[in-house]
Design a protein around this motif. Structure first.
Motif, PDB file in Angstrom:
ATOM      1  N   ARG A 264      64.420  71.015  65.282  1.00 45.05           N
ATOM      2  CA  ARG A 264      63.787  71.180  63.906  1.00 45.05           C
ATOM      3  C   ARG A 264      64.766  70.930  62.802  1.00 45.05           C
ATOM      4  O   ARG A 264      64.127  71.142  61.470  1.00 45.05           O
ATOM      5  CB  ARG A 264      63.813  72.825  64.323  1.00 45.05           C
ATOM      6  N   LEU A 265      66.110  71.192  63.193  1.00 46.96           N
ATOM      7  CA  LEU A 265      67.218  70.778  62.237  1.00 46.96           C
ATOM      8  C   LEU A 265      66.800  70.176  61.514  1.00 46.96           C
ATOM      9  O   LEU A 265      66.903  68.742  60.750  1.00 46.96           O
ATOM     10  CB  LEU A 265      68.358  71.280  62.450  1.00 46.96           C
ATOM     11  N   ASP A 266      66.841  68.339  62.964  1.00 45.37           N
ATOM     12  CA  ASP A 266      66.284  67.020  61.958  1.00 45.37           C
ATOM     13  C   ASP A 266      65.254  67.505  60.904  1.00 45.37           C
ATOM     14  O   ASP A 266      65.189  66.428  60.125  1.00 45.37           O
ATOM     15  CB  ASP A 266      66.231  66.707  63.399  1.00 45.37           C
ATOM     16  N   TYR A 267      64.357  67.483  61.664  1.00 49.23           N
ATOM     17  CA  TYR A 267      63.257  67.479  60.727  1.00 49.23           C
ATOM     18  C   TYR A 267      62.783  68.367  59.643  1.00 49.23           C
ATOM     19  O   TYR A 267      63.418  67.427  58.006  1.00 49.23           O
ATOM     20  CB  TYR A 267      62.161  68.847  61.231  1.00 49.23           C
ATOM     21  N   LYS A 268      64.001  68.956  59.418  1.00 50.25           N
ATOM     22  CA  LYS A 268      64.518  69.798  58.005  1.00 50.25           C
ATOM     23  C   LYS A 268      65.369  69.088  57.557  1.00 50.25           C
ATOM     24  O   LYS A 268      65.129  68.600  56.329  1.00 50.25           O
ATOM     25  CB  LYS A 268      64.535  71.324  57.906  1.00 50.25           C
TER      26      LYS A 268
ATOM     27  N   SER B 236      65.460  66.032  57.510  1.00 46.33           N
ATOM     28  CA  SER B 236      64.480  64.359  57.020  1.00 46.33           C
ATOM     29  C   SER B 236      64.049  64.761  55.932  1.00 46.33           C
ATOM     30  O   SER B 236      63.931  63.738  54.926  1.00 46.33           O
ATOM     31  CB  SER B 236      64.053  63.676  58.063  1.00 46.33           C
ATOM     32  N   LYS B 237      63.641  66.192  55.753  1.00 47.68           N
ATOM     33  CA  LYS B 237      63.086  65.898  54.810  1.00 47.68           C
ATOM     34  C   LYS B 237      63.252  66.520  53.392  1.00 47.68           C
ATOM     35  O   LYS B 237      62.997  66.055  52.364  1.00 47.68           O
ATOM     36  CB  LYS B 237      61.516  67.871  55.106  1.00 47.68           C
ATOM     37  N   TYR B 238      64.938  67.122  54.131  1.00 46.28           N
ATOM     38  CA  TYR B 238      65.336  67.173  52.500  1.00 46.28           C
ATOM     39  C   TYR B 238      66.541  65.940  51.896  1.00 46.28           C
ATOM     40  O   TYR B 238      66.215  65.623  50.931  1.00 46.28           O
ATOM     41  CB  TYR B 238      66.699  68.393  52.927  1.00 46.28           C
ATOM     42  N   GLU B 239      66.655  64.934  53.047  1.00 48.02           N
ATOM     43  CA  GLU B 239      66.704  63.598  52.437  1.00 48.02           C
ATOM     44  C   GLU B 239      65.973  63.288  51.421  1.00 48.02           C
ATOM     45  O   GLU B 239      66.315  61.784  50.800  1.00 48.02           O
ATOM     46  CB  GLU B 239      67.268  63.158  53.576  1.00 48.02           C
ATOM     47  N   GLU B 240      64.742  63.005  52.088  1.00 40.25           N
ATOM     48  CA  GLU B 240      63.788  62.312  51.606  1.00 40.25           C
ATOM     49  C   GLU B 240      63.464  63.079  49.897  1.00 40.25           C
ATOM     50  O   GLU B 240      63.129  62.267  49.400  1.00 40.25           O
ATOM     51  CB  GLU B 240      61.965  62.667  52.529  1.00 40.25           C
ATOM     52  N   ALA B 241      63.677  64.404  49.845  1.00 45.30           N
ATOM     53  CA  ALA B 241      63.889  64.820  48.682  1.00 45.30           C
ATOM     54  C   ALA B 241      64.745  65.082  47.439  1.00 45.30           C
ATOM     55  O   ALA B 241      64.745  64.471  46.684  1.00 45.30           O
ATOM     56  CB  ALA B 241      63.947  66.113  48.825  1.00 45.30           C
ATOM     57  N   VAL B 242      66.015  64.326  48.315  1.00 43.42           N
ATOM     58  CA  VAL B 242      67.255  63.515  47.298  1.00 43.42           C
ATOM     59  C   VAL B 242      67.035  62.489  46.789  1.00 43.42           C
ATOM     60  O   VAL B 242      67.172  62.618  45.851  1.00 43.42           O
ATOM     61  CB  VAL B 242      68.854  63.549  48.487  1.00 43.42           C
ATOM     62  N   LYS B 243      66.155  61.369  47.332  1.00 46.78           N
ATOM     63  CA  LYS B 243      65.427  59.947  47.313  1.00 46.78           C
ATOM     64  C   LYS B 243      64.368  60.633  46.268  1.00 46.78           C
ATOM     65  O   LYS B 243      64.326  59.502  45.362  1.00 46.78           O
ATOM     66  CB  LYS B 243      65.535  59.437  48.751  1.00 46.78           C
ATOM     67  N   THR B 244      62.987  61.336  46.239  1.00 44.76           N
ATOM     68  CA  THR B 244      62.545  61.342  45.598  1.00 44.76           C
ATOM     69  C   THR B 244      62.288  62.101  44.118  1.00 44.76           C
ATOM     70  O   THR B 244      61.805  62.283  43.396  1.00 44.76           O
ATOM     71  CB  THR B 244      60.839  61.232  46.541  1.00 44.76           C
ATOM     72  N   GLY B 245      63.323  62.936  44.689  1.00 40.07           N
ATOM     73  CA  GLY B 245      63.595  64.183  43.167  1.00 40.07           C
ATOM     74  C   GLY B 245      62.604  64.993  44.347  1.00 40.07           C
ATOM     75  O   GLY B 245      62.270  66.088  43.249  1.00 40.07           O
ATOM     76  N   GLU B 246      61.585  64.550  45.381  1.00 42.42           N
ATOM     77  CA  GLU B 246      60.565  65.736  45.129  1.00 42.42           C
ATOM     78  C   GLU B 246      60.875  66.562  46.823  1.00 42.42           C
ATOM     79  O   GLU B 246      60.653  65.703  47.680  1.00 42.42           O
ATOM     80  CB  GLU B 246      58.873  65.215  45.159  1.00 42.42           C
TER      81      GLU B 246
ATOM     82  N   GLU C  44      52.243  70.278  55.868  1.00 43.46           N
ATOM     83  CA  GLU C  44      51.208  71.287  55.644  1.00 43.46           C
ATOM     84  C   GLU C  44      50.815  71.857  57.322  1.00 43.46           C
ATOM     85  O   GLU C  44      50.872  73.141  57.239  1.00 43.46           O
ATOM     86  CB  GLU C  44      50.192  71.726  55.022  1.00 43.46           C
ATOM     87  N   ASP C  45      50.261  71.048  58.048  1.00 40.52           N
ATOM     88  CA  ASP C  45      49.756  70.973  59.687  1.00 40.52           C
ATOM     89  C   ASP C  45      51.190  72.027  60.823  1.00 40.52           C
ATOM     90  O   ASP C  45      50.724  71.595  61.883  1.00 40.52           O
ATOM     91  CB  ASP C  45      49.390  69.792  60.345  1.00 40.52           C
ATOM     92  N   ASP C  46      52.109  71.380  59.542  1.00 45.15           N
ATOM     93  CA  ASP C  46      53.457  71.097  61.115  1.00 45.15           C
ATOM     94  C   ASP C  46      54.364  72.620  61.210  1.00 45.15           C
ATOM     95  O   ASP C  46      54.637  73.898  60.966  1.00 45.15           O
ATOM     96  CB  ASP C  46      54.555  70.638  60.553  1.00 45.15           C
ATOM     97  N   GLU C  47      52.958  73.890  62.424  1.00 46.35           N
ATOM     98  CA  GLU C  47      53.224  74.781  62.982  1.00 46.35           C
ATOM     99  C   GLU C  47      54.267  75.287  63.225  1.00 46.35           C
ATOM    100  O   GLU C  47      54.913  76.342  63.494  1.00 46.35           O
ATOM    101  CB  GLU C  47      51.999  75.299  63.842  1.00 46.35           C
ATOM    102  N   ASN C  48      55.100  74.220  64.196  1.00 42.43           N
ATOM    103  CA  ASN C  48      56.536  74.542  64.870  1.00 42.43           C
ATOM    104  C   ASN C  48      57.720  74.541  63.992  1.00 42.43           C
ATOM    105  O   ASN C  48      58.398  75.214  64.181  1.00 42.43           O
ATOM    106  CB  ASN C  48      56.826  73.595  65.688  1.00 42.43           C
ATOM    107  N   CYS C  49      57.483  74.725  62.323  1.00 40.40           N
ATOM    108  CA  CYS C  49      58.757  74.333  61.639  1.00 40.40           C
ATOM    109  C   CYS C  49      58.772  74.871  60.801  1.00 40.40           C
ATOM    110  O   CYS C  49      57.458  74.365  60.092  1.00 40.40           O
ATOM    111  CB  CYS C  49      58.988  72.998  61.373  1.00 40.40           C
ATOM    112  N   PRO C  50      58.432  76.238  60.046  1.00 40.47           N
ATOM    113  CA  PRO C  50      57.873  76.693  58.169  1.00 40.47           C
ATOM    114  C   PRO C  50      59.215  76.365  58.206  1.00 40.47           C
ATOM    115  O   PRO C  50      60.262  75.632  57.412  1.00 40.47           O
ATOM    116  CB  PRO C  50      57.926  78.317  59.156  1.00 40.47           C
ATOM    117  N   ARG C  51      58.149  76.672  56.581  1.00 47.86           N
ATOM    118  CA  ARG C  51      58.823  75.868  55.327  1.00 47.86           C
ATOM    119  C   ARG C  51      60.609  76.289  54.960  1.00 47.86           C
ATOM    120  O   ARG C  51      61.470  75.776  54.748  1.00 47.86           O
ATOM    121  CB  ARG C  51      58.001  76.252  54.688  1.00 47.86           C
ATOM    122  N   PRO C  52      60.381  77.912  55.036  1.00 49.38           N
ATOM    123  CA  PRO C  52      62.090  78.187  54.912  1.00 49.38           C
ATOM    124  C   PRO C  52      62.913  77.334  55.238  1.00 49.38           C
ATOM    125  O   PRO C  52      62.811  77.261  56.365  1.00 49.38           O
ATOM    126  CB  PRO C  52      62.260  80.039  55.515  1.00 49.38           C
TER     127      PRO C  52
END
Length: 133
Positions: free
Chosen positions: A104-108, A110-120, A125-133
Motif C-alpha cells: 500500500r505504501l509503495d503504491y502511494k 509511486s503516485k506521489y512521485e509521479e505527482a512531483v514529476k507531473t504536478g498532478e 479509480e478502480d483500486d479498491e484495495n487502496c483508498p485515496r487518503p
C-alpha cells in the motif's frame, strides 16, 4: 564476561539482562566469590536465545515456557516444537500484514512521485484495495 561486556556485545541494556536473569530467561548466571556476574559460554547461549526470540516477537511468558520445557529435558521436545511452530505461524501472519502495508505504501509513494514529476496527483479509480487518503 561482565554484565557490562555482555550488554555491549549484544546491545542489550544491563537492566534487561538483570530482568531476564530474575525471571529465569537466563538461568543460573555464574557469579564470582564477590557476587559479581561472570557470564560463561552457556550463559551467553541463553542471552543469544532471548535476544533472537524476543526480536522474533516471542513474549517473555512464551520464552519462559520454552526455558522451563528445555530444563525438563528431552521428554519436552514435542512441546517445544509445538511452541516454536505456533510462534512461526504468528510471525507468518504478521509478515503478511507487513507486506500488505508495504504494498500500500509503495503504491502511494509511486503516485506521489509521479505527482512531483507531473504536478498532478492521480489515483486509480478502480483500486479498491487502496483508498485515496
Amino acid at each position: 564476561m561482565t554484565i557490562k561486556e555482555v550488554s555491549e556485545k549484544y546491545d542489550i541494556p544491563q537492566g534487561t539482562l538483570r530482568y531476564y536473569e530474575k525471571v529465569g530467561l537466563i538461568p543460573h548466571v555464574t557469579r564470582s566469590s564477590g557476587g559479581i556476574r561472570n557470564y560463561q559460554e552457556s550463559d551467553l547461549g541463553w542471552v543469544e536465545l532471548a535476544k533472537c526470540m524476543r526480536g522474533a516477537g516471542l513474549s517473555v511468558e512464551m520464552l519462559l515456557e520454552y526455558v522451563k520445557l528445555y530444563q525438563q529435558g528431552d521428554s519436552t521436545i514435542e512441546a517445544r516444537l509445538d511452541l516454536l511452530k505456533d510462534q512461526r505461524s504468528i510471525l507468518l501472519k504478521q509478515k503478511s500484514q507487513v507486506e500488505a502495508a508495504l504494498n500500500r505504501l509503495d503504491y502511494k509513494i509511486s503516485k506521489y512521485e509521479e505527482a512531483v514529476k507531473t504536478g498532478e496527483l492521480n489515483w486509480d479509480e478502480d483500486d479498491e484495495n487502496c483508498p485515496r487518503p
